[in-house]
Design an enzyme around this catalytic site. Structure first.
Site, PDB file in Angstrom:
ATOM      1  N   SER A  71     -29.458  -4.870 -27.435  1.00 11.27           N
ATOM      2  CA  SER A  71     -29.548  -5.714 -28.621  1.00 11.27           C
ATOM      3  C   SER A  71     -30.121  -4.938 -29.807  1.00 11.27           C
ATOM      4  O   SER A  71     -29.947  -5.344 -30.949  1.00 11.27           O
ATOM      5  CB  SER A  71     -30.456  -6.907 -28.325  1.00 11.27           C
ATOM      6  N   TYR A  83     -32.233 -10.798 -28.658  1.00  5.56           N
ATOM      7  CA  TYR A  83     -31.406 -11.653 -27.811  1.00  5.56           C
ATOM      8  C   TYR A  83     -32.263 -12.616 -26.987  1.00  5.56           C
ATOM      9  O   TYR A  83     -31.781 -13.648 -26.541  1.00  5.56           O
ATOM     10  CB  TYR A  83     -30.607 -10.803 -26.814  1.00  5.56           C
ATOM     11  N   GLY A  84     -33.521 -12.229 -26.774  1.00  9.95           N
ATOM     12  CA  GLY A  84     -34.373 -12.930 -25.806  1.00  9.95           C
ATOM     13  C   GLY A  84     -34.670 -14.375 -26.133  1.00  9.95           C
ATOM     14  O   GLY A  84     -35.178 -15.106 -25.293  1.00  9.95           O
ATOM     15  N   CYS A  89     -30.123  -3.519 -21.391  1.00 13.32           N
ATOM     16  CA  CYS A  89     -30.770  -4.712 -21.928  1.00 13.32           C
ATOM     17  C   CYS A  89     -30.910  -5.687 -20.771  1.00 13.32           C
ATOM     18  O   CYS A  89     -29.903  -6.133 -20.204  1.00 13.32           O
ATOM     19  CB  CYS A  89     -29.885  -5.304 -23.028  1.00 13.32           C
ATOM     20  N   ASN A  90     -32.138  -6.002 -20.404  1.00 13.22           N
ATOM     21  CA  ASN A  90     -32.357  -6.925 -19.283  1.00 13.22           C
ATOM     22  C   ASN A  90     -31.867  -8.319 -19.620  1.00 13.22           C
ATOM     23  O   ASN A  90     -31.388  -9.043 -18.763  1.00 13.22           O
ATOM     24  CB  ASN A  90     -33.845  -7.003 -18.959  1.00 13.22           C
ATOM     25  N   THR A  91     -32.025  -8.693 -20.902  1.00 15.56           N
ATOM     26  CA  THR A  91     -31.658 -10.039 -21.300  1.00 15.56           C
ATOM     27  C   THR A  91     -30.154 -10.232 -21.106  1.00 15.56           C
ATOM     28  O   THR A  91     -29.713 -11.235 -20.539  1.00 15.56           O
ATOM     29  CB  THR A  91     -32.066 -10.270 -22.767  1.00 15.56           C
ATOM     30  N   CYS A 105     -37.928  -5.298 -19.810  1.00 12.75           N
ATOM     31  CA  CYS A 105     -37.222  -5.305 -21.092  1.00 12.75           C
ATOM     32  C   CYS A 105     -37.222  -3.861 -21.546  1.00 12.75           C
ATOM     33  O   CYS A 105     -38.277  -3.198 -21.523  1.00 12.75           O
ATOM     34  CB  CYS A 105     -37.956  -6.181 -22.108  1.00 12.75           C
ATOM     35  N   THR A 106     -36.056  -3.369 -21.950  1.00 12.09           N
ATOM     36  CA  THR A 106     -35.979  -1.938 -22.263  1.00 12.09           C
ATOM     37  C   THR A 106     -36.715  -1.576 -23.555  1.00 12.09           C
ATOM     38  O   THR A 106     -36.919  -0.397 -23.839  1.00 12.09           O
ATOM     39  CB  THR A 106     -34.509  -1.470 -22.338  1.00 12.09           C
ATOM     40  N   HIS A 107     -37.109  -2.577 -24.329  1.00  8.48           N
ATOM     41  CA  HIS A 107     -37.956  -2.279 -25.496  1.00  8.48           C
ATOM     42  C   HIS A 107     -39.382  -1.907 -25.067  1.00  8.48           C
ATOM     43  O   HIS A 107     -40.086  -1.204 -25.789  1.00  8.48           O
ATOM     44  CB  HIS A 107     -38.055  -3.483 -26.439  1.00  8.48           C
TER      45      HIS A 107
END
Ligand code: DGL
Length: 270
Positions: free
Chosen positions: A8, A39-40, A70-72, A194-196
């Site tokens: 995202s 996106y979350g 992106c996990n979401t 979460c990749t962030h």
């Protein structure tokens, strides 16, 4: 010979960086949908539509295999994409399973029945949509028994990172960790789902304490991709050029990427 990496926004760069280090000769096209991040806090339908659009854009760059970094998107859209949308000559892989395999001490792709593992208490930090999907618990239950998962939806952290506000992101991380530890005082492991969040990994580790083992996905995803490509080399697409694309403002996104990864990264419009 290229693969695509989609997120995202900026978070997937943590995965991109690990893939580039593990597979230095593989051209990688990165696409951040910064115009629509985060996106979350979106609905599953919305996340599905945006993710399909992003993946199609990467196909247009000759990337037949796309990693949803992106996990979401992995939690809210991947299963539906694979079941209803994906053509047979393309692959889309998520970021959940490699991390759960590492947590449950499995070799990549080991699908034997669930068993007891070393960790019993796991803290999961993820976006509200990922937590709501319960995808992490579902995938974990296929592989392990007796693991207690306490999940913390970390509202605001992705926005703060996308805005480039490291101080705010750090304060939010500290308060989310504190909230989780009120419910689970002694987690043995923490999963940054979460990749962030690896961009704030030091803040998570500080707030959790050094006794908690923090799992983040980048290296694990790169390792499992390397393994996948030795088994399925036909899914490396015809693209030849590495590049960074964004649906947002390329100058602004490039500035934030450079700030967080501490090296110059420049983006082109998607
Ligand atoms: N990096 C995405 C993830 O792994 C970010 C989610 C968001 O845009 O909220 O979940």
């Amino acid at each position: 010979m290229a693969i695509g990496v989609f997120d995202s926004g900026l978070g997937g760069l943590t995965v991109h960086q690990a893939i580039a280090a593990r597979l230095p000769d593989l051209p990688v096209v990165y696409l951040g949908d910064n115009a629509h991040a985060p996106y979350g806090v979106r609905t599953a339908d919305d996340i599905f539509d945006l993710t399909c659009r992003g993946v199609e854009r990467l196909w247009a760059e000759g990337c037949d295999l796309v990693i949803l970094a992106c996990n979401t998107a992995s939690a809210a859209a991947l299963k539906r994409m694979q079941e209803t949308w994906l053509p047979a000559d393309k692959r889309v892989l998520g970021v959940f399973v490699p991390m759960i395999e590492a947590l449950t001490e499995r070799a990549w792709g080991d699908n034997s029945p669930p068993r007891r593992v070393a960790v019993n208490n796991v803290a999961l930090f993820a976006t509200p949509a990922t937590v709501a999907s319960r995808a992490f618990q579902r995938e974990l239950a296929f592989r392990a028994v007796g693991v207690d998962v306490e999940a913390q939806p970390c509202a605001g952290v992705v926005d703060a990172i996308e805005m480039g506000d490291e101080q705010l992101a750090e304060a939010l991380v500290a308060s989310h960790v504190e909230a989780l530890m009120r419910r689970m005082p002694f987690p043995e492991a923490a999963v940054l789902g979460c990749t962030h969040y690896p961009l704030m990994q030091d803040a998570f580790q500080r707030a959790l304490g050094s006794q908690v083992k923090v799992f983040s996905q980048a290296g694990l995803v790169a390792e499992s991709l390397a393994d996948y490509l030795t088994r399925r080399p036909e899914f490396v697409g015809p693209g030849t050029r590495s590049m960074y694309l964004t649906t947002g403002d390329p100058a602004r996104v490039g500035g934030k990427a450079t700030q967080f990864l501490r090296r110059a990264i420049s983006f082109d419009p998607a």
